[in-house]
Structures are given as structure tokens and as C-alpha cells.
Design an enzyme around this catalytic site. Structure first.
Site, mmCIF file in Angstrom:
data_model
loop_
_atom_site.group_PDB
_atom_site.id
_atom_site.type_symbol
_atom_site.label_atom_id
_atom_site.label_comp_id
_atom_site.label_asym_id
_atom_site.label_seq_id
_atom_site.Cartn_x
_atom_site.Cartn_y
_atom_site.Cartn_z
ATOM 1 N N PHE A 170 -7.306 12.416 9.070
ATOM 2 C CA PHE A 170 -7.686 12.358 7.260
ATOM 3 C C PHE A 170 -8.760 13.596 6.682
ATOM 4 O O PHE A 170 -9.661 13.195 6.705
ATOM 5 C CB PHE A 170 -7.925 10.616 7.323
ATOM 6 C CG PHE A 170 -7.001 9.705 7.526
ATOM 7 C CD1 PHE A 170 -7.128 9.971 9.191
ATOM 8 C CD2 PHE A 170 -6.309 9.158 6.736
ATOM 9 C CE1 PHE A 170 -5.926 8.886 9.793
ATOM 10 C CE2 PHE A 170 -5.850 7.893 7.202
ATOM 11 C CZ PHE A 170 -5.565 8.113 8.590
ATOM 12 N N ASP A 171 -8.310 14.415 6.082
ATOM 13 C CA ASP A 171 -9.258 15.376 5.537
ATOM 14 C C ASP A 171 -9.857 14.719 4.700
ATOM 15 O O ASP A 171 -11.405 15.567 4.912
ATOM 16 C CB ASP A 171 -8.644 16.485 5.092
ATOM 17 C CG ASP A 171 -7.750 16.970 6.310
ATOM 18 O OD1 ASP A 171 -8.793 17.769 6.726
ATOM 19 O OD2 ASP A 171 -6.795 16.882 6.382
ATOM 20 N N GLY A 225 -11.372 11.691 4.103
ATOM 21 C CA GLY A 225 -11.951 10.912 4.582
ATOM 22 C C GLY A 225 -12.861 10.663 6.233
ATOM 23 O O GLY A 225 -14.002 10.127 6.091
ATOM 24 N N GLU A 226 -12.085 11.563 6.528
ATOM 25 C CA GLU A 226 -13.072 12.069 7.773
ATOM 26 C C GLU A 226 -14.295 13.523 8.302
ATOM 27 O O GLU A 226 -14.769 13.962 8.838
ATOM 28 C CB GLU A 226 -11.881 12.404 9.468
ATOM 29 C CG GLU A 226 -11.340 11.298 9.355
ATOM 30 C CD GLU A 226 -9.933 11.442 10.310
ATOM 31 O OE1 GLU A 226 -10.238 10.101 11.961
ATOM 32 O OE2 GLU A 226 -9.949 12.538 10.888
ATOM 33 N N TYR A 227 -13.701 14.385 6.748
ATOM 34 C CA TYR A 227 -14.109 15.677 6.728
ATOM 35 C C TYR A 227 -14.927 16.138 5.973
ATOM 36 O O TYR A 227 -16.062 16.789 5.314
ATOM 37 C CB TYR A 227 -13.447 16.525 7.368
ATOM 38 C CG TYR A 227 -12.748 16.549 9.445
ATOM 39 C CD1 TYR A 227 -13.428 16.999 9.234
ATOM 40 C CD2 TYR A 227 -10.944 15.790 8.794
ATOM 41 C CE1 TYR A 227 -13.123 17.044 11.465
ATOM 42 C CE2 TYR A 227 -10.835 15.650 10.041
ATOM 43 C CZ TYR A 227 -11.900 16.767 11.466
ATOM 44 O OH TYR A 227 -11.306 16.111 12.776
ATOM 45 N N TYR A 237 -6.868 25.380 8.272
ATOM 46 C CA TYR A 237 -6.055 24.654 7.522
ATOM 47 C C TYR A 237 -6.468 24.669 5.927
ATOM 48 O O TYR A 237 -8.318 24.638 5.884
ATOM 49 C CB TYR A 237 -5.238 23.146 7.573
ATOM 50 C CG TYR A 237 -3.526 23.335 8.046
ATOM 51 C CD1 TYR A 237 -2.839 23.938 7.132
ATOM 52 C CD2 TYR A 237 -3.283 22.965 8.774
ATOM 53 C CE1 TYR A 237 -1.420 24.423 7.846
ATOM 54 C CE2 TYR A 237 -1.944 22.714 8.962
ATOM 55 C CZ TYR A 237 -1.053 22.991 8.871
ATOM 56 O OH TYR A 237 0.363 23.488 8.974
ATOM 57 N N ASP A 238 -5.782 26.185 5.063
ATOM 58 C CA ASP A 238 -6.615 25.470 4.419
ATOM 59 C C ASP A 238 -5.755 24.832 2.380
ATOM 60 O O ASP A 238 -4.312 25.282 2.712
ATOM 61 C CB ASP A 238 -6.680 26.516 3.455
ATOM 62 C CG ASP A 238 -7.435 28.140 4.421
ATOM 63 O OD1 ASP A 238 -6.961 28.866 5.106
ATOM 64 O OD2 ASP A 238 -8.935 28.072 4.373
ATOM 65 N N GLU A 257 6.303 -5.891 -10.987
ATOM 66 C CA GLU A 257 5.238 -6.576 -12.214
ATOM 67 C C GLU A 257 3.985 -7.066 -11.225
ATOM 68 O O GLU A 257 3.093 -7.650 -11.909
ATOM 69 C CB GLU A 257 6.254 -8.313 -11.352
ATOM 70 C CG GLU A 257 7.580 -7.888 -13.202
ATOM 71 C CD GLU A 257 8.367 -8.834 -12.933
ATOM 72 O OE1 GLU A 257 8.401 -10.054 -12.281
ATOM 73 O OE2 GLU A 257 9.433 -8.954 -14.445
ATOM 74 N N ASP A 302 -4.781 -2.942 -16.431
ATOM 75 C CA ASP A 302 -5.138 -1.894 -16.213
ATOM 76 C C ASP A 302 -4.784 -1.404 -15.400
ATOM 77 O O ASP A 302 -5.010 -2.103 -14.044
ATOM 78 C CB ASP A 302 -6.707 -1.549 -16.294
ATOM 79 C CG ASP A 302 -7.818 -1.037 -16.566
ATOM 80 O OD1 ASP A 302 -6.947 0.490 -16.604
ATOM 81 O OD2 ASP A 302 -8.721 -0.585 -16.550
HETATM 82 NI NI NI Z 1 1.449 22.776 8.784
#
Ligand code: NI
Length: 665
Positions: A313-314, A316-318, A397-398, A494, A595
């Protein structure tokens, strides 16, 4: 108000003084907030700050706010005592100079959940792993005796109900050999070796070592020495805007053509757009109150010991914002660029500047509309889009997060996944059901990148309803005597809930104003057009499906609640599941003319290929949010013909190719 420096071809804004409730946190606010905690005695020697986030200002008050009126600025400091593993949330009002609340985080009680990792903990992991005799033995067994350049990746462990992990601050580490510090580690995974660490006790809890797969030695480098000299065949393309850009920036407020919005940034979500409006015949009409991509999950589909637990979880974890790229160097944007510095906080709760984190510029985008009439008179207008973007790098990863605003009122969100795919190792030629061999001996597991966009919609106000629109065929009979007829169905959502895409029905979701109509009498709307890629592939009973429940549906609709911002909950790290969107909809509130917040999940399901190596070309995913009966007519009919949007007129290539000019040559 702001520091705006102007150097050759670019401008940079760093918001240093707050003039609007939705301005991003400033360095001085973070420092002041931290000092208030120090003065109150909360910051001991062993306390760190895994997250420092703005407290969103009250929506009603913000909408009613007038320039010059006072407003509160509060900051949430998440504080981890590294000695005990106990975390607290401290809310500090920097306006009132006081600690408003100080509450313990339930990391040690079901359903658990740990604050994000500290940069300091990454170093801790490397030191602990390299000092462990079991790991040293495992490396020796693989013929590695010089461990100086070996990389020990610090990785979120997931949640599996393991007795020695639950309720504790854990991290796992996979090992990657490197020939030297410059060598790409991702080419040399040490297969079958997994280390699990308790960060609070500093104990290496488990070293799992199985198999005898040799460490792949092929290079994953992409420097000149490896790739060879760059080609010399590409001639330069210059983007010039001789009269300057068409946008203006005043503090956090940005205006471009009919669009107006406020740029914000925080440690976790990175880029946030606030109060997005489109000027229609002199009136700024609201579309979004707040928009961001606050979470993503990268679950892996491999059952091996090295990878079954991977589901990053990029955000929330990192923390995406804390890991944002400074765009000072490199060529991420072309044209006349305006940057915003990103303000985050470091491990110690002090302000941390990511220089030029957010990039804004205009892009030519081909033809927007065109017609050649019966007298062979062509009319064509070029499309241009306004780009607001940032990149975050999380390990291998980027991720680029790009928001595009178009002249016709369309909003597009695009995630760009690039960087280096994560590999395991095996004997070359081995058949794998869950991985593809992308280089000799390197096996990249199947995985997904599922992003979650949170659209706090405000289509002509806050009284909105979401309708699901499907195209449907009609059985032959009295309603369809020739069989050609088809229609579309409109089904309102609804109560709070979730939905799946259905591309065979061209399913889309329309956000409709509760009170405003266009000149045909229809409600004004914006339409979310999904790509409809797979949602979470993991089985419903799996732990990851509980933790990443948001990723099991393409769309969720919730009634706005100020604290409901995180699709997987506030602390997805080692959380047992059920937080975030499943909890947000549990009340089953009405979402008709309310809302509401629309959450959309999208992203690639990735079966890696050889061409993804050694650095993967950008993989694009995202969605469109388009006006649908919002305007009476195409709002881009007044675009000028020729000169303002084309530069070819001055250079004698008029009336050819894509540019049609009718004057001045
Ligand atoms: Ni991939």
C-alpha cells in the site's frame, strides 16, 4: 504570501504564508506545531513522526469563508515511540497554539494497523539483517562473502495472523546482491531467502532460507557502459511559448483558461486539487471540492515464500508525498513550467522540502474539434491540456500521477507506472504459472497496481446523486420490430455502496446536480468513464482482499464525512482488514441529493514482459471525468482559429497537415 522565484524558463512557488483555508501546510506551520508538542512534553528522545498531515478544514466553514476572515489551521502528528512501539495521534492547532487531542493508536489490538515506515527504519533493517548469523550463513552458502554492497530491501509484511507478528511493528527484507553500489540490485534477487524483523525489539524474528537457486548475474544496469551510447538520430523538438504561458498562479490558486483550482500537497497523498471550477459564461461552476489519489495497492500473485505476502500500500505504508521526486533535475515536463515545492515532514517531524515536487505546464493535444463543410471550408481547433503532475519513487517502482484539464471541460486522471519490475530468480527456462521470465533467470511475478482516486464531487453544488448508465439491447418484438434498436438504462445509486464496471455495457457513472438543469431541462452532470480493468484478483477469503477491499470494486459511493479520506483506512500497514471503504459504507446512508464522494479504482494487471526490462516503459492507466449535459453546448466553440493555438503560421506551413490557418500569411 509566497516565494516565487523566476529562473530561466521556469517559475517555482513555495507557499510560505497561508491566506486560504485549503492552502498546503507550510514549513513554519509544521515547525510551530512540532514545537507545541515539544513544549507540552510529548517529544521524547525515542519519539519519531511516521506521518504529519494537514487536518482538513471544515467544509461548510471553508465554503462560507471570505478573504480576510480568520480560520483554523491544525496538523495531525502521528508519533511513534520507537522504544515501545506505541503510537499516538496528536492534533495540534497552530492557530490556537495548543494540542487539541492526543490519542493512542490501537496498533496492538485487533484489527491492528501500524503507522507508515520511517526512513530511519530502512537503515535499521539493513544493519539488523547484515548482523544476523543465519543470514550471513545463507549468503555464504550462496557464495557471497563480501556483503558490503548487498541491498536489503525493507518491505511491508502484510497481515496473515502469524502469532509472532500480529500487533507488532514488523518488516520483511528480501536480499539483492550487487556488484557495487551503482549496480542495479533488482537484477540479482537472492531467491528463497526471507528475513522478518521486529522493529521495536530490534530482533530478527525469522530467517527463512530454502532452495539453491543461483543468484542471477546478468546486468540490470542502464548506464552508457551497459546500454551503449545514446542514438544521435533524434533532432531537437523545442516547445516555445513566446508570449508566455496561458495560466496564472497566485499562492495556491491556479487559473488556466476557464479552469480554476487550488494546488495542495501532503506527505501521504502527494498532490491534492481543491475547489476545481470551470467558468461558464462568467460564472465559476463547481465540479470537484477535493480530488486526490490517496491510496494504491500492489498485490502479487505468486505463492512462493519470497512473495506470497507482498501487497504494498504505497500511500498508507510508505507515503507517496514523502517519497515524491524533486523535479529539479531531469526532463519530466516540457514548455513553460511552473513548479510547486512540496512540503512534507521528516522522521523527526521537522519540515522537509521536496523541491519542485509538482510540475504544471500546458501541452498541445492534437485536434479538439474539426469539420469541413459542404463548401469544403475546413474548420479545426487544436486541443490543449493543462497538466498538473508529480512522481513518487517507492523502491523499484516509479509512479507518476497526472491530472489533465482540457478546454472542453474534461478532467483526466492518469497514473504512469514505470521503474523496474520486481523479480525472483529461478533456473532459466523453468515454467512458472505465476511469473514470466523477463531476462535469463529473472522471473517477474504477475501482480496488479490498483490505484484509488477519491473525488469529493461538487457538480454544481454539493447536492449530488450518482447514476449508473448502461447501454442495453432490446429483444426483438413490438419494442424492437427490426432488431436494430437499443437503449440505455439509468439506475440511481441510492445508498452507500460499491459497483463494478462492465465494458460490454459501456457502463459509466454520472454525477448529477440535485437542482441545476441545462437548457434542455436535463440535470447537469459529469460522467466518470472507467477503463474497466480487473479489480483485485486475490480470492475473497484472502487476507489481502480484506485489507484491500477498496480494490475489489471499481466504484464506491459514500456520503461525505470529513475523516473519510483513506480507501484502506488510516493504518493499512499490518492491518487485519475491514477499514476504509467497507467501514465507510457500513452505515448505509442515503446518497441521493447529498454531499457525496465518488471513489474510483483503476490500474494495470501486469504480466511482465521482456520489454519491461531493465526499465519499464510507462504503463498508462486512468479515467475520464467528462461534462455530460453540464454545458449547453461544446464549451470550446470559441477557440480561436489558427494563430493562438498553432505556431506553424509564422513558419510558412499553413493550411497543411494538422494546422489550418486563415490569416496573416
Ligand atoms: Ni507492474
Amino acid at each position: 504570501m509566497v516565494d516565487t522565484s523566476h529562473t530561466h524558463g521556469k517559475r517555482v512557488t513555495r507557499v510560505t504564508e497561508v491566506s486560504h483555508p485549503l492552502d498546503p501546510l507550510t514549513e513554519s506551520e509544521i515547525s510551530a506545531g512540532r514545537q507545541i508538542l515539544v513544549d507540552a512534553g510529548y517529544v521524547t528522545e525515542t519519539v519519531r513522526f511516521p506521518a504529519v498531515l494537514p487536518v482538513e478544514p471544515d467544509k461548510k466553514a471553508t465554503l462560507a469563508w471570505k478573504p480576510g476572515k480568520p480560520f483554523d489551521r491544525s496538523i495531525l502528528f502521528v508519533m511513534l515511540d520507537m522504544a515501545t512501539g506505541i503510537s499516538h495521534e496528536a492534533v495540534v492547532s497552530v492557530t490556537d497554539e495548543k494540542v487539541t487531542s492526543y490519542t493512542r493508536v490501537g496498533s496492538d489490538v485487533h484489527p491492528y494497523g501500524q503507522p507508515p515506515y520511517l526512513f530511519e527504519e530502512y537503515d535499521q533493517v539493513e544493519a539488523l539483517v547484515k548482523a544476523d548469523p543465519r543470514w550471513l550463513h545463507a549468503m555464504e552458502r550462496r557464495g557471497v562473502t563480501n556483503i558490503d554492497d548487498v541491498f536489503c530491501a525493507p518491505l511491508a509484511p502484510g497481515y496473515f495472523g502469524f502469532e509472532d507478528e500480529i500487533g507488532r511493528r514488523m518488516i520483511r527484507s528480501l536480499t539483492f546482491w550487487r556488484a557495487n553500489k551503482e549496480d542495479s540490485p533488482w537484477a540479482h534477487p537472492v531467491e528463497g531467502l526471507l528475513v522478518t524483523i521486529n522493529l521495536t525489539t530490534g530482533e530478527v524474528v525469522k530467517v527463512q532460507d530454502e532452495g539453491d537457486i543461483p543468484i542471477p548475474q546478468g546486468s540490470g544496469n542502464y548506464d552508457v557502459a551497459t546500454v551503449g551510447p545514446a542514438r544521435s538520430t533524434l533532432k531537437p523538438i523545442e516547445i516555445t511559448q513566446p508570449e508566455g504561458p496561458s495560466f496564472s498562479v497566485n499562492g495556491s490558486l491556479v487559473e488556466w483558461e476557464n479552469w480554476k483550482f487550488r494546488v495542495s500537497f501532503n506527505s501521504r497523498e502527494g498532490l491534492v486539487l481543491n475547489q476545481v471550477t470551470f467558468n461558464d459564461k462568467g460564472e465559476d461552476r463547481s465540479i470537484l471540492y477535493r480530488a486526490s489519489v490517496p491510496e494504491m495497492v500492489v498485490p502479487y500473485g505468486d505463492k512462493s515464500i519470497n512473495r506470497f505476502w507482498i501487497s504494498y500500500f504505497d500511500a498508507g505504508e510508505y507515503l507517496l508525498g514523502k517519497n515524491a521526486n524533486p523535479l529539479v533535475l531531469g526532463c519530466d515536463c516540457l514548455g513553460v513550467i511552473h513548479y510547486f515545492d512540496g512540503i512534507a515532514a521528516d522522521d523527526h517531524g521537522n519540515p522537509m522540502v521536496v523541491p519542485q515536487a509538482i510540475c504544471m505546464h500546458e501541452e498541445d493535444f492534437g485536434v479538439l474539434w474539426k469539420h469541413t463543410d459542404l463548401n469544403f471550408n475546413p474548420d479545426s481547433r487544436r486541443s490543449r491540456r493543462f497538466v498538473i503532475s508529480y512522481f513518487a519513487t517507492i523502491g523499484n517502482y516509479d509512479y507518476g500521477f497526472f491530472w489533465y484539464l482540457y478546454l472542453d471541460g474534461t478532467i483526466q486522471v492518469e497514473a504512469k507506472a514505470t521503474g523496474v519490475v520486481f523479480n525472483g530468480a529461478d533456473v532459466p527456462g523453468t515454467a512458472h504459472p505465476h511469473a514470466n521470465e523477463i531476462a535469463p533467470g529473472l522471473f517477474a511475478p504477475v501482480h496488479q497496481h490498483i490505484f484509488s482516486a477519491r473525488l469529493d464531487v461538487a457538480v454544481d453544488g454539493n447536492d449530488n446523486t450518482v447514476e449508473e448508465v448502461d447501454v442495453v439491447g432490446i429483444p426483438m418484438g413490438p419494442e424492437n420490430p427490426y432488431g436494430n434498436a437499443f437503449t440505455y438504462t439509468v439506475t440511481p445509486i441510492e445508498t452507500e455502496g460499491s459497483r463494478l464496471a462492465d465494458n460490454l455495457k459501456a457502463r459509466s457513472w454520472h454525477v448529477k446536480s440535485g437542482h441545476r438543469t441545462n437548457y434542455t431541462g436535463a440535470s447537469t452532470q459529469y460522467q466518470l468513464v472507467p477503463q474497466g480493468n480487473p479489480v483485485l484478483m486475490a480470492q475473497p477469503d484472502s487476507y489481502v482482499a480484506q485489507r484491500a477491499a477498496f480494490a475489489t470494486k471499481h466504484v464506491w459511493v459514500t456520503k461525505y464525512e470529513p475523516n473519510e479520506i483513506w480507501p484502506a483506512g488510516m493504518y493499512p500497514n499490518q492491518h487485519a482488514g475491514g477499514a476504509g471503504l467497507p467501514a465507510y459504507i457500513a452505515g448505509g446512508d442515503s446518497v441521493v441529493n447529498e454531499d457525496i464522494v465518488l471513489w474510483h479504482q483503476f490500474g494495470p494487471t501486469h504480466i511482465p514482459r521482456t520489454e519491461d526490462w531493465p526499465v519499464m516503459p510507462v504503463d498508462y492507466s486512468g479515467f475520464m471525468f467528462k461534462p455530460y449535459g453540464f454545458f449547453d453546448v461544446n464549451p470550446a466553440m470559441d477557440l480561436p482559429d489558427g494563430n493562438a493555438s498553432c505556431s506553424c503560421c509564422g513558419s510558412g506551413r499553413c493550411g497543411t497537415d494538422t494546422c489550418t490557418c486563415t490569416h496573416g500569411h
